[in-house]
Design a protein around this motif. Sequence first.
Motif, short mmCIF file in Angstrom:
data_model
loop_
_atom_site.label_atom_id
_atom_site.label_comp_id
_atom_site.label_asym_id
_atom_site.label_seq_id
_atom_site.Cartn_x
_atom_site.Cartn_y
_atom_site.Cartn_z
N ALA A 256 21.42 -1.93 -95.63
CA ALA A 256 21.70 -3.30 -95.18
C ALA A 256 22.88 -3.27 -94.22
O ALA A 256 23.63 -2.30 -94.15
CB ALA A 256 22.01 -4.18 -96.38
N GLY A 257 23.04 -4.30 -93.45
CA GLY A 257 24.25 -4.47 -92.66
C GLY A 257 24.28 -3.74 -91.34
O GLY A 257 25.26 -3.84 -90.60
N VAL A 258 23.23 -3.02 -90.98
CA VAL A 258 23.23 -2.28 -89.72
C VAL A 258 23.30 -3.25 -88.55
O VAL A 258 24.07 -3.05 -87.59
CB VAL A 258 21.97 -1.39 -89.62
N ALA B 231 26.35 -4.03 -85.54
CA ALA B 231 26.09 -3.99 -84.09
C ALA B 231 26.61 -5.26 -83.43
O ALA B 231 27.30 -5.20 -82.40
CB ALA B 231 24.59 -3.83 -83.82
N PHE B 232 26.29 -6.42 -84.00
CA PHE B 232 26.68 -7.68 -83.38
C PHE B 232 28.21 -7.78 -83.29
O PHE B 232 28.77 -8.20 -82.28
CB PHE B 232 26.14 -8.88 -84.18
N GLN B 233 28.87 -7.33 -84.36
CA GLN B 233 30.32 -7.39 -84.40
C GLN B 233 30.95 -6.48 -83.33
O GLN B 233 31.84 -6.89 -82.59
CB GLN B 233 30.79 -6.95 -85.79
N ALA B 234 30.42 -5.25 -83.25
CA ALA B 234 30.97 -4.29 -82.28
C ALA B 234 30.78 -4.80 -80.86
O ALA B 234 31.68 -4.69 -80.01
CB ALA B 234 30.30 -2.93 -82.46
N LEU B 235 29.61 -5.36 -80.57
CA LEU B 235 29.35 -5.87 -79.22
C LEU B 235 30.25 -7.07 -78.93
O LEU B 235 30.78 -7.20 -77.82
CB LEU B 235 27.87 -6.25 -79.06
N LYS C 62 14.24 -1.12 -86.17
CA LYS C 62 14.82 -1.34 -84.84
C LYS C 62 15.51 -2.68 -84.77
O LYS C 62 15.03 -3.67 -85.31
CB LYS C 62 13.70 -1.29 -83.80
N ILE C 63 16.64 -2.68 -84.06
CA ILE C 63 17.30 -3.94 -83.71
C ILE C 63 17.43 -3.94 -82.19
O ILE C 63 17.98 -2.99 -81.63
CB ILE C 63 18.72 -4.03 -84.29
N SER C 64 16.90 -5.00 -81.55
CA SER C 64 17.04 -5.08 -80.10
C SER C 64 17.83 -6.31 -79.73
O SER C 64 17.61 -7.39 -80.29
CB SER C 64 15.66 -5.19 -79.42
N VAL C 65 18.74 -6.13 -78.76
CA VAL C 65 19.48 -7.27 -78.24
C VAL C 65 19.28 -7.34 -76.73
O VAL C 65 19.20 -6.31 -76.06
CB VAL C 65 20.99 -7.18 -78.56
N LEU C 66 19.18 -8.56 -76.25
CA LEU C 66 19.06 -8.76 -74.81
C LEU C 66 20.43 -9.17 -74.30
O LEU C 66 21.03 -10.13 -74.81
CB LEU C 66 18.03 -9.86 -74.53
N ILE C 67 20.91 -8.45 -73.30
CA ILE C 67 22.26 -8.73 -72.77
C ILE C 67 22.23 -8.72 -71.24
O ILE C 67 21.21 -8.34 -70.65
CB ILE C 67 23.29 -7.68 -73.25
N ASP C 68 23.32 -9.13 -70.61
CA ASP C 68 23.42 -9.03 -69.15
C ASP C 68 23.40 -7.56 -68.74
O ASP C 68 24.08 -6.74 -69.35
CB ASP C 68 24.75 -9.63 -68.66
N SER C 69 22.66 -7.26 -67.67
CA SER C 69 22.56 -5.88 -67.20
C SER C 69 23.91 -5.24 -66.96
O SER C 69 24.10 -4.05 -67.20
CB SER C 69 21.77 -5.82 -65.88
N ALA C 70 24.87 -6.02 -66.49
CA ALA C 70 26.19 -5.49 -66.16
C ALA C 70 26.85 -4.82 -67.36
O ALA C 70 27.67 -3.93 -67.21
CB ALA C 70 27.08 -6.62 -65.63
N TYR C 71 26.46 -5.25 -68.57
CA TYR C 71 27.08 -4.71 -69.78
C TYR C 71 26.27 -3.58 -70.42
O TYR C 71 26.60 -3.11 -71.50
CB TYR C 71 27.27 -5.83 -70.80
N ALA C 72 25.19 -3.16 -69.76
CA ALA C 72 24.26 -2.22 -70.38
C ALA C 72 24.95 -0.95 -70.85
O ALA C 72 24.87 -0.57 -72.03
CB ALA C 72 23.13 -1.88 -69.40
N GLU C 73 25.64 -0.27 -69.94
CA GLU C 73 26.25 1.02 -70.28
C GLU C 73 27.31 0.86 -71.37
O GLU C 73 27.39 1.65 -72.31
CB GLU C 73 26.88 1.66 -69.04
N LEU C 74 28.13 -0.22 -71.23
CA LEU C 74 29.15 -0.48 -72.23
C LEU C 74 28.52 -0.65 -73.61
O LEU C 74 29.00 -0.08 -74.61
CB LEU C 74 29.95 -1.74 -71.82
N ALA C 75 27.45 -1.41 -73.67
CA ALA C 75 26.80 -1.67 -74.95
C ALA C 75 26.22 -0.40 -75.55
O ALA C 75 26.36 -0.13 -76.74
CB ALA C 75 25.70 -2.73 -74.76
N VAL C 76 25.57 0.40 -74.70
CA VAL C 76 24.96 1.64 -75.20
C VAL C 76 26.03 2.56 -75.75
O VAL C 76 25.91 3.10 -76.85
CB VAL C 76 24.14 2.33 -74.09
N ARG C 77 27.15 2.70 -75.01
CA ARG C 77 28.24 3.59 -75.46
C ARG C 77 28.86 3.07 -76.76
O ARG C 77 29.14 3.86 -77.67
CB ARG C 77 29.33 3.68 -74.38
N THR C 78 29.05 1.78 -76.81
CA THR C 78 29.66 1.17 -78.00
C THR C 78 28.81 1.46 -79.24
O THR C 78 29.33 1.90 -80.28
CB THR C 78 29.79 -0.36 -77.79
N LEU C 79 27.50 1.23 -79.12
CA LEU C 79 26.62 1.39 -80.28
C LEU C 79 26.47 2.87 -80.64
O LEU C 79 26.38 3.22 -81.82
CB LEU C 79 25.25 0.75 -79.99
#
Lengths: 417, 417
Positions: B365-367, B371-375, B391-408
């Motif tokens: 649980a809690g996965v 993710a939401f908290q870290a983002l 799977k958990i998918s989130v839709l975000i602004d493209s500009a944040y793509a790399e940041l989000a991938v690295r964070t997760l």
Amino acid sequence: MSRIVMKFGGTSVANVERIRNVAQHVKREVEAGHEVAVVVSAMAGATNQLVAWTREASPMHDAREYDAIVSSGEQVTAGLLAIALQAIGVPARSFQGWQIPLRTDGAHGSARIASIEGDALISRMTDGQVPVIAGFQGIAPDNRIATLGRGGSDTSAVAVAAAVGADRCDIYTDVDGVYTTDPRIVPQARRLDRIAFEEMLEMASLGAKVLQVRSVEMAMVHKVRVFVRSSFDAPDAPQTGPGGLPPGTLICDEDEIVEQQVVTGIAYTKDEAQITLRRVEDRPGVAAGVFGPLAEASINVDMIVQNISEDGKTTDITFTLPTSDQARAIEILNAKKAEIGFAGLNTQADACKVSVIGIGMRSHAGVAAQAFQALAQRGVNIRAITTSEIKISVLIDSAYAELAVRTLHSLYGLDKA
Amino acid sequence: MSRIVMKFGGTSVANVERIRNVAQHVKREVEAGHEVAVVVSAMAGATNQLVAWTREASPMHDAREYDAIVSSGEQVTAGLLAIALQAIGVPARSFQGWQIPLRTDGAHGSARIASIEGDALISRMTDGQVPVIAGFQGIAPDNRIATLGRGGSDTSAVAVAAAVGADRCDIYTDVDGVYTTDPRIVPQARRLDRIAFEEMLEMASLGAKVLQVRSVEMAMVHKVRVFVRSSFDAPDAPQTGPGGLPPGTLICDEDEIVEQQVVTGIAYTKDEAQITLRRVEDRPGVAAGVFGPLAEASINVDMIVQNISEDGKTTDITFTLPTSDQARAIEILNAKKAEIGFAGLNTQADACKVSVIGIGMRSHAGVAAQAFQALAQRGVNIRAITTSEIKISVLIDSAYAELAVRTLHSLYGLDKA
């Protein structure tokens, strides 16, 4: 309405633009009300590229794999032409050898056609579709692709024409017909409107490289009328030659040739070498003893002349072969010298065979004598002579080749006015 | 002794030299005592050339002819590899789709495999021969060649592996395995030794372009273990990785994965657009009314999120699709506005979908909350969320793509030490 098979060689389909031009030729015949099937070669250069890759993979390669690889060239052209035809409103579909099926023997790399199932092609044609057939290929008894050997697309086309009972097989090529001799040597050479199968067979095998010999043989056996014409004519050029055909040469049964000339053409082959075995023991089986070992080494012997020797008891055997095989042949014969039993071996390269061809010779005496006399007057020395019902061949020094061809061409009234 | 199917893509067979290198890879496996079948793609560039010719012949072309033309590329490679194998003493023969036969449905140009006759292949393999199979192709019910769509050689390989009951299907490719995420974005990405079919399916469809999605589906259905490895390894490099395998990733049943991580990888897809329909009438059939017309127009809708509207009576529907289809989709929806019944349409391009994937999530649980908290801490705004069991998918602004991938990637402990 006629049923026509049209065949286009590699230069006619060298790129997509030319393939679209070919499609226009096909459309013209369809719009004239004919039922049409098409046979195509690979795009010029494609086969060479595939062969080069095959050799690079291994100089000693499996002929079955060679066939699978090399046959892809025709497959591509057939598909592209089918698309180009559809694009201009002509219903068409491609056929590979295994889809017809066109069955061959098992001699991969140089297979012979065993049979063709004509039903699928005929039903397409009567439905108003154009089958576009990949030439040069069929399916062998092992269920694998077999190719017919280089130039085999001509043979494919004639075989398809026989299978569908075509009225004519049109071979589009880079010359506009069959000439009385090579126009590069004799500018006065004339294009023949018609030539008999037997004559064409001699012309083809003697160096007039318009059609593959096997395709002419097949045409003769199945009585397929073959029309050789230029692929460079515009598709919309008027088709107003003899018999409603454009300029070109019809290869047909001699019955169709009304005004038969005594001599139809002069052919020649260069790069021949001559070997003479002196004082060969004159006993049964001696010819087999000489030519058997050469055949085993895949050396193609051409003219063979046997004559009584000086001593009146033994025999001299002279034959010709390609210069490239001369050294190998001498080596083989010398190794078998005791077995064959000959006194000496003479050889000469730089020979040329010049042939006078014509069905009319059968009913005209003195044709050969005229030739020998004319050549003698020009100082051309004859090394050997062979004759058949419709052909006289003389072996001469290569240096005299052009002179001899021109002399004979004029002698028999073949020069154009 | 194992039975192995080896698959080599276009860059691995780009020229004859590389094909000979591939032959050495095959020889190594044969000498290790394995029964081997090989599946090959066309030489890199060959398919593009064939497709270009097809388009040049006509932009609107018959898919059956396209297939006949384009399939020739694999036919050539298969023949060349068979020759190269024979040349180094490995008995081999090529197979085209119709020779096996590998049967497909009738969807020329993007056919699906219907069945494979494994008997001929198995009998060759048990005889110590290597069947070399032209990938990407089969024979359709109309007795004509059908291709499986681009990248279909992976699917061919897995299907062949299933048909011959192979222990493993080795996919030689230009990467050395499947990574926890795209190493171009996260240099700390680690190669996975093993990944479960379900996870790989999510990774493949989400942009980790190692394997075609359909090949993974097929592997999962038929339980074919797939091993992804580099084709650039020297054929004689030691095979000393886990399980006697070289570096690479084994795609297998989850039972085979002993130490299951909670999260296996982070995938992302760029160039997504988002469309939201506001205040859609909340009645049965409304989703079909929205997505039916889009499917008819071959627009691939990806994420779908449905939520209650502000007014508490109607519903808001959000979905994503490739940016290239955005304008067309809006046009279609506006044309159907009355019929569907919605109050307004919002749209946004420049979206990116980032997905956290892992079979282990099912029992943890809690996965998602993590993710939401870290983002959120990094200031990444989430536009939409969808979840599945693994799977958990989130839709975000493209500009944040790399940041989000690295964070997760860091968040779930995937960075290499």
